[in-house]
Structure formats: C-alpha cells, structure tokens
Motif scaffolding. Sequence first.
Motif, PDB file in Angstrom:
ATOM      1  N   PRO A  79       0.821  -1.208   0.000  1.00  0.00           N
ATOM      2  CA  PRO A  79       0.000   0.000   0.000  1.00  0.00           C
ATOM      3  C   PRO A  79       0.859   1.264   0.000  1.00  0.00           C
ATOM      4  CG  PRO A  79      -0.018  -1.031   2.175  1.00  0.00           C
ATOM      5  CD  PRO A  79       0.763  -1.931   1.269  1.00  0.00           C
ATOM      6  N   ASP A  80       0.198   2.390  -0.291  1.00  0.00           N
ATOM      7  CA  ASP A  80       0.927   3.667  -0.307  1.00  0.00           C
ATOM      8  C   ASP A  80       1.252   4.106   1.116  1.00  0.00           C
ATOM      9  OD1 ASP A  80      -1.392   4.831   0.779  1.00  0.00           O
ATOM     10  OD2 ASP A  80      -2.025   5.697  -1.129  1.00  0.00           O
ATOM     11  N   SER A  81       1.830   5.261   1.277  1.00  0.00           N
ATOM     12  CA  SER A  81       2.271   5.735   2.600  1.00  0.00           C
ATOM     13  C   SER A  81       1.109   5.998   3.563  1.00  0.00           C
ATOM     14  CB  SER A  81       3.129   6.991   2.454  1.00  0.00           C
ATOM     15  OG  SER A  81       2.388   8.001   1.805  1.00  0.00           O
ATOM     16  N   HIS A  82      -0.121   6.014   3.049  1.00  0.00           N
ATOM     17  CA  HIS A  82      -1.298   6.194   3.894  1.00  0.00           C
ATOM     18  C   HIS A  82      -2.021   4.871   4.154  1.00  0.00           C
ATOM     19  CE1 HIS A  82      -0.809  10.497   3.548  1.00  0.00           C
ATOM     20  NE2 HIS A  82      -0.763  10.379   2.232  1.00  0.00           N
ATOM     21  N   GLY A  83      -1.451   3.753   3.661  1.00  0.00           N
ATOM     22  CA  GLY A  83      -2.062   2.438   3.876  1.00  0.00           C
ATOM     23  C   GLY A  83      -3.122   2.066   2.864  1.00  0.00           C
ATOM     24  N   ASN A  84      -3.228   2.847   1.782  1.00  0.00           N
ATOM     25  CA  ASN A  84      -4.268   2.592   0.778  1.00  0.00           C
ATOM     26  C   ASN A  84      -3.762   1.680  -0.337  1.00  0.00           C
ATOM     27  OD1 ASN A  84      -6.104   4.436   2.033  1.00  0.00           O
ATOM     28  ND2 ASN A  84      -4.913   6.096   1.152  1.00  0.00           N
ATOM     29  N   VAL A  85      -4.645   0.778  -0.773  1.00  0.00           N
ATOM     30  CA  VAL A  85      -4.389  -0.073  -1.932  1.00  0.00           C
ATOM     31  C   VAL A  85      -5.510   0.202  -2.923  1.00  0.00           C
ATOM     32  CG1 VAL A  85      -4.183  -2.449  -2.771  1.00  0.00           C
ATOM     33  CG2 VAL A  85      -3.325  -1.851  -0.480  1.00  0.00           C
ATOM     34  N   SER A  86      -5.143   0.618  -4.141  1.00  0.00           N
ATOM     35  CA  SER A  86      -6.171   0.896  -5.150  1.00  0.00           C
ATOM     36  C   SER A  86      -6.864  -0.414  -5.526  1.00  0.00           C
ATOM     37  CB  SER A  86      -5.555   1.552  -6.379  1.00  0.00           C
ATOM     38  OG  SER A  86      -4.694   0.643  -7.035  1.00  0.00           O
ATOM     39  N   PRO A  87      -8.143  -0.345  -5.922  1.00  0.00           N
ATOM     40  CA  PRO A  87      -8.880  -1.560  -6.254  1.00  0.00           C
ATOM     41  C   PRO A  87      -8.197  -2.411  -7.337  1.00  0.00           C
ATOM     42  CG  PRO A  87     -10.400   0.277  -6.071  1.00  0.00           C
ATOM     43  CD  PRO A  87      -9.002   0.848  -5.971  1.00  0.00           C
ATOM     44  N   GLU A  88      -7.576  -1.759  -8.343  1.00  0.00           N
ATOM     45  CA  GLU A  88      -6.937  -2.535  -9.406  1.00  0.00           C
ATOM     46  C   GLU A  88      -5.647  -3.215  -8.933  1.00  0.00           C
ATOM     47  OE1 GLU A  88      -5.625   1.742  -9.996  1.00  0.00           O
ATOM     48  OE2 GLU A  88      -7.571   0.780  -9.776  1.00  0.00           O
ATOM     49  N   MET A  89      -5.068  -2.729  -7.837  1.00  0.00           N
ATOM     50  CA  MET A  89      -3.845  -3.338  -7.291  1.00  0.00           C
ATOM     51  C   MET A  89      -4.127  -4.334  -6.168  1.00  0.00           C
ATOM     52  SD  MET A  89      -1.101  -2.519  -8.850  1.00  0.00           S
ATOM     53  CE  MET A  89      -1.911  -2.443 -10.441  1.00  0.00           C
ATOM     54  N   GLU A  90      -5.379  -4.426  -5.722  1.00  0.00           N
ATOM     55  CA  GLU A  90      -5.720  -5.344  -4.629  1.00  0.00           C
ATOM     56  C   GLU A  90      -5.344  -6.798  -4.952  1.00  0.00           C
ATOM     57  OE1 GLU A  90      -6.600  -6.504  -0.932  1.00  0.00           O
ATOM     58  OE2 GLU A  90      -6.524  -4.428  -1.594  1.00  0.00           O
ATOM     59  N   PRO A  91      -5.616  -7.321  -6.175  1.00  0.00           N
ATOM     60  CA  PRO A  91      -5.187  -8.699  -6.460  1.00  0.00           C
ATOM     61  C   PRO A  91      -3.665  -8.879  -6.431  1.00  0.00           C
ATOM     62  CG  PRO A  91      -6.852  -7.998  -8.031  1.00  0.00           C
ATOM     63  CD  PRO A  91      -6.445  -6.773  -7.250  1.00  0.00           C
ATOM     64  N   ILE A  92      -2.922  -7.877  -6.862  1.00  0.00           N
ATOM     65  CA  ILE A  92      -1.455  -7.921  -6.817  1.00  0.00           C
ATOM     66  C   ILE A  92      -0.989  -7.965  -5.360  1.00  0.00           C
ATOM     67  CG2 ILE A  92       0.640  -6.570  -7.299  1.00  0.00           C
ATOM     68  CD1 ILE A  92      -0.512  -7.896  -9.785  1.00  0.00           C
ATOM     69  N   HIS A  93      -1.659  -7.180  -4.507  1.00  0.00           N
ATOM     70  CA  HIS A  93      -1.353  -7.149  -3.075  1.00  0.00           C
ATOM     71  C   HIS A  93      -1.689  -8.502  -2.427  1.00  0.00           C
ATOM     72  CE1 HIS A  93      -2.168  -5.766   1.172  1.00  0.00           C
ATOM     73  NE2 HIS A  93      -0.921  -5.393   0.977  1.00  0.00           N
ATOM     74  N   LEU A  94      -2.847  -9.062  -2.746  1.00  0.00           N
ATOM     75  CA  LEU A  94      -3.242 -10.358  -2.177  1.00  0.00           C
ATOM     76  C   LEU A  94      -2.294 -11.470  -2.624  1.00  0.00           C
ATOM     77  CD1 LEU A  94      -7.126 -10.146  -2.504  1.00  0.00           C
ATOM     78  CD2 LEU A  94      -5.772 -10.016  -0.400  1.00  0.00           C
ATOM     79  N   LEU A  95      -1.861 -11.424  -3.876  1.00  0.00           N
ATOM     80  CA  LEU A  95      -0.909 -12.415  -4.379  1.00  0.00           C
ATOM     81  C   LEU A  95       0.414 -12.317  -3.613  1.00  0.00           C
ATOM     82  CD1 LEU A  95      -0.462 -14.633  -6.508  1.00  0.00           C
ATOM     83  CD2 LEU A  95       0.296 -12.837  -8.075  1.00  0.00           C
ATOM     84  N   ALA A  96       0.884 -11.102  -3.367  1.00  0.00           N
ATOM     85  CA  ALA A  96       2.113 -10.915  -2.589  1.00  0.00           C
ATOM     86  C   ALA A  96       1.921 -11.388  -1.157  1.00  0.00           C
ATOM     87  CB  ALA A  96       2.528  -9.440  -2.599  1.00  0.00           C
TER      88      ALA A  96
END
Length: 167
Positions: A79-96
């Motif tokens: 996530p960014d410095s505020h803890g946000n994950v954009s909806p289109e990056m959520e699957p990339i984040h979950l995979l990581a």
Amino acid sequence: DISDVGHKYHLELVLEDVLDKDSTVNCTAEVLYHLANKNIAPDVQFTIEGELKNTDEADNMFYNRIRSLEKELVAENIPDSHGNVSPEMEPIHLLAWVASGYVIWQNSTENTKFQLAQIKHVKQVKRSDEYLEFDYMILLHEMVSQEIIPWQMTVLWHPQHGVQVTQ
C-alpha cells in the motif's frame, strides 16, 4: 518439548476470509520447530472445518485482465504511505500476501514474527506459457526486532494451479 527434536505447539484458531470478513472457519494446527537445524522450516500439520468463499470468478477476472495488458504490469509502494491499496492493485497485493506467507513460513523461528509491510516494487515478467510471473521486492516487518527486511521473490500464478514461489 520433544527431547532432541524441538518444540511442538498445538493451536486452535479461527481463520477470517480476507475478502469476506463475515466468513470464518475453525482451524487446528500442530507446529514443530526443530532444535537441531534452525535453517529448516517448521513442520505444520493443519485441519480446517468448513470452507472459505470461492474466489474462482475474481481469480479469472484478474487473470484475464493481466493477460490482456499490452505492456507488462509495473507498480510500486503497495500500500501507499497512507495504507491505501487501489482496487486494481488489490489482487497484486493479495498475491504478494499469499506468496510472502510461504517466505515467512520458510524463514520462521520461535523467536520471529514476520508480517508483510509493503510491496516496494512489482514487475510482471513476460512468459510464453499460461502462467503469470511477477518479480516482487517486498518489505517484511519483523515485529520482535522491529526490523524492516527487504526481500525479493519471484512468484508464478495461474487460477487453476495456485501460487508458487520459485525464488
């Protein structure tokens, strides 16, 4: 304590579905930390009572979206410095998150507590087969020492075959 072998723990816990917070299942596990060789991952045996939400539809949508990109995906600071994950990056984040779970398991001891802090950088690798491949540079937060540890991992994924950390 198991003499000359290690320490074995019996756990009873509730798993919460990361995509559906109202969905939980009970889990029991036995974890054995070896005494002799600290470089061996803990042995884990577990049982799950029930099933978590089926993600096939979301997995296939993500897979098809990434396969249809004209250029390989590249992203930073998830996530960014505020803890946000954009909806289109959520699957990339979950995979990581899933792949880092493997890294954490392989490198855990009784005295560590790792947590994925951030994806510093991710780059999709072009492949000729059906798998998606991503090179991640992640930051793991070691909660006991408060260290932030950079970790590079290469991840293969296919919706029918799951996640594989190859490096």
